[in-house]
Every structure is written in structure tokens, then in C-alpha cells.
Enzyme design. Structure first.
Site, PDB file in Angstrom:
ATOM      1  N   TYR A  26       0.840  -1.203   0.000  1.00  0.00           N
ATOM      2  CA  TYR A  26       0.000   0.000   0.000  1.00  0.00           C
ATOM      3  C   TYR A  26       0.875   1.253   0.000  1.00  0.00           C
ATOM      4  O   TYR A  26       0.588   2.231  -0.676  1.00  0.00           O
ATOM      5  CB  TYR A  26      -0.908   0.000   1.224  1.00  0.00           C
ATOM      6  N   ASN A  48     -13.988  -1.688  -3.752  1.00  0.00           N
ATOM      7  CA  ASN A  48     -13.748  -2.207  -5.095  1.00  0.00           C
ATOM      8  C   ASN A  48     -14.907  -3.085  -5.564  1.00  0.00           C
ATOM      9  O   ASN A  48     -15.238  -4.069  -4.954  1.00  0.00           O
ATOM     10  CB  ASN A  48     -12.446  -3.010  -5.065  1.00  0.00           C
ATOM     11  N   CYS A  56      -6.726  -7.121  -6.845  1.00  0.00           N
ATOM     12  CA  CYS A  56      -6.381  -6.452  -5.581  1.00  0.00           C
ATOM     13  C   CYS A  56      -5.761  -7.443  -4.601  1.00  0.00           C
ATOM     14  O   CYS A  56      -5.289  -7.057  -3.556  1.00  0.00           O
ATOM     15  CB  CYS A  56      -7.621  -5.809  -4.975  1.00  0.00           C
ATOM     16  N   HIS A  57      -5.736  -8.704  -4.956  1.00  0.00           N
ATOM     17  CA  HIS A  57      -5.153  -9.699  -4.048  1.00  0.00           C
ATOM     18  C   HIS A  57      -3.626  -9.670  -4.142  1.00  0.00           C
ATOM     19  O   HIS A  57      -2.943 -10.348  -3.415  1.00  0.00           O
ATOM     20  CB  HIS A  57      -5.681 -11.080  -4.411  1.00  0.00           C
ATOM     21  N   GLU A  83       0.226 -17.812  -7.809  1.00  0.00           N
ATOM     22  CA  GLU A  83       0.968 -16.931  -8.712  1.00  0.00           C
ATOM     23  C   GLU A  83       2.464 -17.183  -8.609  1.00  0.00           C
ATOM     24  O   GLU A  83       3.238 -16.781  -9.474  1.00  0.00           O
ATOM     25  CB  GLU A  83       0.653 -15.487  -8.349  1.00  0.00           C
TER      26      GLU A  83
END
Length: 103
Positions: A26, A48, A56-57, A83
DNA sequence: GGCGTGACCCCAT
DNA sequence: TATGGGGCCACGC
């Protein structure tokens, strides 16, 4: 059209710039926007509505903690693991290695 | 036009 | 190393 404001939209745009297998914080996002409003950034994520369009993860805390997530912090950790980000105890390992900067 | 809230961060002990 | 406290910005009502 979405009732998203410029600031929020900018946050989403930054998230979209994050490649797969990378994460951001952030604070870095706030710096990219040339502001110190990490709280506003989180607020944008909280509201969102494009959760499917915006990853946003991929946003985590500077400490490496996962933080909150619309679908749950656990789901967020699982997604990051998928990921390729290493996570341990719900916290990112080698965050400095997976962190992505907008610079 | 003003107040409270929020997916936080940093510092000091 | 872990914990507590304070402060910052933008949005919505």
C-alpha cells in the site's frame, strides 16, 4: 458507468500494472500516486466492485502480512501462492524479492 | 459544509 | 522480537 472517482481508478490502474507472480504494498502505491494516503488506497480496495477485473489480491502490507481481502485473507494467500509468491504462516516470504515497484 | 470510517504505516518502548 | 500508540488521506452520508 462505475461511480469510481479518479483516485480510486488510479489505484486500480496501478494494480493492473502489476505482473503475475509479483506483489506490491500500500505504501508503494501511495508513493506512486505521489501521496501518503495508504488509507485511501485501502478504502478504494474495500469499495472495489471490479474485484474480477482488478487483482487487488496482489497487494500486501509492508510487513509482508497478507492483510484483508474481499474474499478472505486465506483466499488471498492461496491466490498468491498460485501466482508463485512464497507465503508462510499467512505472510509473504522474501517480500523484497516479490515486491513490484511502479518506479 | 463537516464528521466518521477504513483492507494502513511508522516510531518508540 | 513483539506490542502499543499516533497520524495520514480520500470517500460517503
Amino acid at each position: 458507468m462505475s461511480r469510481i472517482t479518479g483516485f480510486n481508478k488510479k489505484c486500480y490502474e496501478l494494480l493492473k500494472l502489476i505482473p503475475e507472480g509479483k506483489v506490491t504494498t500500500y505504501s508503494e502505491m501511495a508513493k506512486a500516486l505521489n501521496t501518503r494516503a495508504w488509507r485511501a488506497v485501502g478504502n478504494a480496495m474495500a469499495k472495489n466492485k471490479e474485484l474480477v477485473v482488478i487483482p487487488c489480491h496482489r497487494v500486501v502490507r509492508s510487513d509482508g502480512a497478507i492483510g484483508h481481502y474481499a474474499l478472505g485473507s486465506e483466499k488471498k494467500a492461496q491466490l498468491l501462492l498460485k501466482e508463485g509468491v512464497e507465503i508462510s504462516n499467512g505472510k509473504v516470504r522474501n517480500l523484497d524479492k516479490f515486491i513490484h515497484r511502479f518506479i
